[in-house]
Design a protein around this motif. Structure first.
Motif, PDB file in Angstrom:
ATOM      1  N   ARG A 119      10.901  -4.303   2.415  1.00 32.85           N
ATOM      2  CA  ARG A 119      10.246  -3.243   1.649  1.00 32.85           C
ATOM      3  C   ARG A 119      10.553  -3.406   0.157  1.00 32.85           C
ATOM      4  N   PRO A 120      10.140  -4.534  -0.441  1.00 33.28           N
ATOM      5  CA  PRO A 120      10.383  -4.739  -1.868  1.00 33.28           C
ATOM      6  C   PRO A 120       9.570  -3.756  -2.702  1.00 33.28           C
ATOM      7  N   MET A 121       9.888  -3.702  -3.987  1.00 33.25           N
ATOM      8  CA  MET A 121       9.227  -2.725  -4.845  1.00 33.25           C
ATOM      9  C   MET A 121       7.721  -2.904  -4.889  1.00 33.25           C
ATOM     10  N   LEU A 122       7.239  -4.124  -4.700  1.00 40.41           N
ATOM     11  CA  LEU A 122       5.786  -4.329  -4.822  1.00 40.41           C
ATOM     12  C   LEU A 122       5.017  -3.573  -3.750  1.00 40.41           C
ATOM     13  N   VAL A 123       5.609  -3.352  -2.535  1.00 41.16           N
ATOM     14  CA  VAL A 123       4.871  -2.613  -1.518  1.00 41.16           C
ATOM     15  C   VAL A 123       4.776  -1.138  -1.896  1.00 41.16           C
ATOM     16  N   GLU A 124       5.772  -0.636  -2.615  1.00 42.88           N
ATOM     17  CA  GLU A 124       5.708   0.730  -3.126  1.00 42.88           C
ATOM     18  C   GLU A 124       4.772   0.807  -4.330  1.00 42.88           C
ATOM     19  N   ARG A 125       4.817  -0.230  -5.172  1.00 42.96           N
ATOM     20  CA  ARG A 125       3.937  -0.267  -6.346  1.00 42.96           C
ATOM     21  C   ARG A 125       2.469  -0.265  -5.932  1.00 42.96           C
ATOM     22  N   GLU A 126       2.113  -1.143  -4.983  1.00 37.15           N
ATOM     23  CA  GLU A 126       0.716  -1.251  -4.562  1.00 37.15           C
ATOM     24  C   GLU A 126       0.238   0.054  -3.946  1.00 37.15           C
ATOM     25  N   ALA A 127       1.066   0.634  -3.073  1.00 35.26           N
ATOM     26  CA  ALA A 127       0.650   1.859  -2.396  1.00 35.26           C
ATOM     27  C   ALA A 127       0.554   3.022  -3.380  1.00 35.26           C
ATOM     28  N   THR A 128       1.452   3.067  -4.353  1.00 34.83           N
ATOM     29  CA  THR A 128       1.383   4.127  -5.364  1.00 34.83           C
ATOM     30  C   THR A 128       0.102   4.008  -6.164  1.00 34.83           C
ATOM     31  N   HIS A 129      -0.250   2.779  -6.572  1.00 37.37           N
ATOM     32  CA  HIS A 129      -1.496   2.584  -7.321  1.00 37.37           C
ATOM     33  C   HIS A 129      -2.705   2.981  -6.470  1.00 37.37           C
ATOM     34  N   ARG A 130      -2.677   2.625  -5.191  1.00 38.07           N
ATOM     35  CA  ARG A 130      -3.797   2.952  -4.306  1.00 38.07           C
ATOM     36  C   ARG A 130      -3.889   4.461  -4.094  1.00 38.07           C
ATOM     37  N   ALA A 131      -2.742   5.125  -3.943  1.00 38.42           N
ATOM     38  CA  ALA A 131      -2.747   6.582  -3.804  1.00 38.42           C
ATOM     39  C   ALA A 131      -3.351   7.243  -5.041  1.00 38.42           C
ATOM     40  N   LEU A 132      -3.014   6.725  -6.225  1.00 40.05           N
ATOM     41  CA  LEU A 132      -3.588   7.267  -7.455  1.00 40.05           C
ATOM     42  C   LEU A 132      -5.096   7.063  -7.494  1.00 40.05           C
ATOM     43  N   ALA A 133      -5.535   5.895  -7.062  1.00 41.77           N
ATOM     44  CA  ALA A 133      -6.968   5.610  -7.068  1.00 41.77           C
ATOM     45  C   ALA A 133      -7.715   6.529  -6.106  1.00 41.77           C
ATOM     46  N   LEU A 134      -7.150   6.753  -4.930  1.00 41.31           N
ATOM     47  CA  LEU A 134      -7.798   7.637  -3.962  1.00 41.31           C
ATOM     48  C   LEU A 134      -7.845   9.069  -4.487  1.00 41.31           C
ATOM     49  N   ALA A 135      -6.757   9.508  -5.110  1.00 40.49           N
ATOM     50  CA  ALA A 135      -6.737  10.855  -5.682  1.00 40.49           C
ATOM     51  C   ALA A 135      -7.718  10.978  -6.845  1.00 40.49           C
ATOM     52  N   GLU A 136      -7.852   9.922  -7.627  1.00 37.94           N
ATOM     53  CA  GLU A 136      -8.814   9.942  -8.735  1.00 37.94           C
ATOM     54  C   GLU A 136     -10.238  10.053  -8.201  1.00 37.94           C
ATOM     55  N   LEU A 137     -10.516   9.333  -7.126  1.00 42.32           N
ATOM     56  CA  LEU A 137     -11.858   9.380  -6.539  1.00 42.32           C
ATOM     57  C   LEU A 137     -12.202  10.793  -6.069  1.00 42.32           C
ATOM     58  N   VAL A 138     -11.244  11.460  -5.455  1.00 45.15           N
ATOM     59  CA  VAL A 138     -11.470  12.815  -4.956  1.00 45.15           C
ATOM     60  C   VAL A 138     -11.319  13.847  -6.068  1.00 45.15           C
ATOM     61  N   ASP A 139     -10.624  13.474  -7.134  1.00 41.89           N
ATOM     62  CA  ASP A 139     -10.299  14.366  -8.255  1.00 41.89           C
ATOM     63  C   ASP A 139      -9.423  15.513  -7.778  1.00 41.89           C
ATOM     64  N   VAL A 140      -8.227  15.125  -7.279  1.00 37.62           N
ATOM     65  CA  VAL A 140      -7.286  16.108  -6.751  1.00 37.62           C
ATOM     66  C   VAL A 140      -5.880  15.727  -7.185  1.00 37.62           C
ATOM     67  N   PRO A 141      -5.025  16.701  -7.531  1.00 36.54           N
ATOM     68  CA  PRO A 141      -3.630  16.379  -7.822  1.00 36.54           C
ATOM     69  C   PRO A 141      -2.897  15.908  -6.571  1.00 36.54           C
ATOM     70  N   ILE A 142      -1.924  15.019  -6.754  1.00 40.19           N
ATOM     71  CA  ILE A 142      -1.055  14.578  -5.661  1.00 40.19           C
ATOM     72  C   ILE A 142       0.380  14.534  -6.167  1.00 40.19           C
ATOM     73  N   LEU A 143       1.312  14.509  -5.208  1.00 36.49           N
ATOM     74  CA  LEU A 143       2.720  14.351  -5.528  1.00 36.49           C
ATOM     75  C   LEU A 143       3.255  13.167  -4.739  1.00 36.49           C
ATOM     76  N   ILE A 144       3.728  12.138  -5.455  1.00 37.08           N
ATOM     77  CA  ILE A 144       4.301  10.956  -4.814  1.00 37.08           C
ATOM     78  C   ILE A 144       5.769  11.250  -4.520  1.00 37.08           C
ATOM     79  N   VAL A 145       6.146  11.157  -3.250  1.00 36.61           N
ATOM     80  CA  VAL A 145       7.512  11.529  -2.871  1.00 36.61           C
ATOM     81  C   VAL A 145       8.455  10.330  -2.934  1.00 36.61           C
ATOM     82  N   HIS A 146       9.734  10.635  -2.989  1.00 33.10           N
ATOM     83  CA  HIS A 146      10.879   9.695  -2.993  1.00 33.10           C
ATOM     84  C   HIS A 146      10.577   8.374  -3.716  1.00 33.10           C
ATOM     85  N   VAL A 147      10.288   8.471  -4.991  1.00 28.60           N
ATOM     86  CA  VAL A 147      10.039   7.289  -5.828  1.00 28.60           C
ATOM     87  C   VAL A 147      11.376   6.581  -6.071  1.00 28.60           C
TER      88      VAL A 147
END
Length: 476
Positions: free
Chosen positions: A215-243
């Motif tokens: 579970r290197p940082m890149l798997v968290e980096r990629e998923a965080t970026h994807r979560a932001l993109a999905l939230a941007e598409l829906v236009d909704v706030p999100i909270l990323i946990v345990h960064v």
């Protein structure tokens, strides 16, 4: 005014997220009734001279008595978990009612109320975990539960029994937008983790320390970026946990710079543990610190500290996930030392969260006392619809208060009140611990002894988040 108050805390240096004042605090019926330079009368009095008084902590990310696949079982239920919370200065907890795949959210909530009822010593609310977003869940169950006071839910991008694909995430985020709920996201790329895990297993690298390599940082980096993109598409706030470190932090800063409403949470393990705590050899001892995302290194600890100080992080939670180390229902499933893939993920921290941050953050000069209150009480109360009842020192708020005493001591699991047989912070030198914890005006911890409030902890129905921009909460 003689004997008007149930309790008066005298000479309080009362710290809130916004300011600090010297005052007496008068408590009646479990609520703060007065803040003044001097109050007359009180059936009981506590002199807080030389101490700091803060709102009771709100631990908005913890796991208590959550159903697990056999033989694994969490060590803490609502009795032992809220006992430990109170002794560490936390007076409100928000654990998770987890939907089973093939089951309903309603069934998960009903079962979780059964587990909690009559056991809690402090107040509690529930997040939901959405693991099977069927059409009925999306159209009926989830909206109804949000209206009933379950106004936050967690989405997983990893773990086979919990993860959602991108299409499912979009559907769930659309419900959050339509109904003003808070969506929390565990951001790690499941397929990358699986690919790395298989390669490590093929090479015979299955000791606990290899959990961090899977579970290197890149798997968290990629998923965080994807979560932001999905939230941007829906236009909704999100909270990323345990960064956990720099790469996810960079994605969150990028999202905010581009106008996205993204909030972030971190936890003690990313300030005080490193990957070396999972082991530097193939011994099984490191299983105690297996959690996801894993701790990183000293450099990433500094990144997290900086993010706490400059406002990147909104919430500081424990992510308490209590499994005994030397137990067949814990870190040794069935009584055996197992490959890292099968070690139950999570570490205890519900009692140590606040003392660790107060000792090394406030007294260590890394954050202000006001920032401490903001991260550990006020912001979580706002994010999950409990403010101003919780997370503040104000007239009308619940009298959940912590009196902090500065004293140096060595942390030992033998002194803690959870049901886990270890703490990952064993041997750390701390500089402060609660001298008094009040839950709704009742003394639950006096600095030496725990005073049970069994069953007097109340379930709280959460309103909609007040932390979020109102524009972003408009229905789609």
């Amino acid at each position: 005014m003689t004997a008007r108050f149930d309790l008066v805390i005298r000479n309080a240096r009362a710290v809130t997220a916004a300011d600090e004042q010297q005052c007496d605090i008068g408590i009646v019926g479990g609520r703060i009734d007065a803040l003044a330079q001097r109050l007359e009368g009180g059936a009981r009095e506590f002199d807080a001279r030389g101490c700091v008084v803060t709102p009771g902590g709100v631990d908005a990310h913890c796991h208590l008595d959550q159903p697990m696949p056999a033989p694994v079982r969490m060590a803490d239920d609502f009795d032992s978990g809220t006992r430990a919370a109170a002794c560490g200065g936390t007076t409100t907890v928000i654990p998770f009612a987890a939907q089973e795949k093939g089951g309903t959210l309603r069934a998960a909530v009903t079962d979780y109320h059964r587990r909690a009822e009559g056991r809690a010593h402090v107040d509690y609310a529930f997040h939901l975990i959405v693991s099977d977003p069927t059409s009925a869940v999306l159209a009926d169950e989830l909206p109804a539960l949000i209206r009933e006071g379950y106004s936050s839910f967690k989405i997983y991008m990893t773990y086979d029994d919990l993860k959602l694909d991108d299409l499912q995430i979009l559907d769930v985020l659309a419900v959050a937008r339509a109904h003003g709920a808070m969506a929390m996201i565990h951001a790690e790329n499941a397929d990358c983790i699986e690919w790395l895990t298989r390669r490590l297993e093929a090479a015979g690298r299955t000791a606990p320390r290899f959990h961090a390599l899977a579970r290197p940082m890149l798997v968290e980096r990629e998923a965080t970026h994807r979560a932001l993109a999905l939230a941007e598409l829906v236009d909704v706030p999100i909270l990323i946990v345990h960064v956990s470190g720099r790469e996810a932090v960079e994605q969150i800063r990028w999202g905010r710079a581009h106008g996205l409403n993204v909030f972030a949470e971190t936890c003690p393990q990313y300030l005080f543990l490193t990957a070396a705590d999972l082991g530097i050899d193939d011994s099984y001892h490191g299983a105690r610190c297996v959690c996801s995302p894993p701790p990183r290194d000293k450099g990433n600890q500094e990144v997290i500290w900086h993010g706490l100080a400059d406002g990147l992080f909104t919430v500081f939670s424990s992510d308490h996930a209590p499994f005994r180390y030397d137990a067949p229902e814990g870190k040794k499933p069935g009584g055996s030392e197992v490959a890292f893939r099968h070690i139950p993920n999570g570490i205890p921290g519900i009692e140590t969260r606040l003392p660790l941050l107060y000792s090394e953050g406030v007294l260590g000069g890394r954050i202000t006392a006001q920032k401490f209150v903001e991260l550990t009480a006020t912001n979580p109360a706002k994010a999950y619809g409990l403010h101003p009842r919780k997370g503040t020192i104000a007239i009308g708020a619940d009298a959940d208060l912590v009196v902090w005493e500065e004293r140096e001591f060595t942390l030992a699991n033998a002194h803690l009140h959870h049901a886990v047989d270890y703490t990952p912070y064993e041997g750390m030198r701390l500089r402060a611990w609660p001298a008094l914890t009040l839950a709704c005006g009742e003394v639950v911890w006096d600095g030496r002894d725990f005073h049970p409030r069994t069953g007097r902890g109340r379930f709280l129905r959460c309103g909609l988040p007040t932390l979020l921009p109102r524009r972003a909460l408009a229905p789609a």
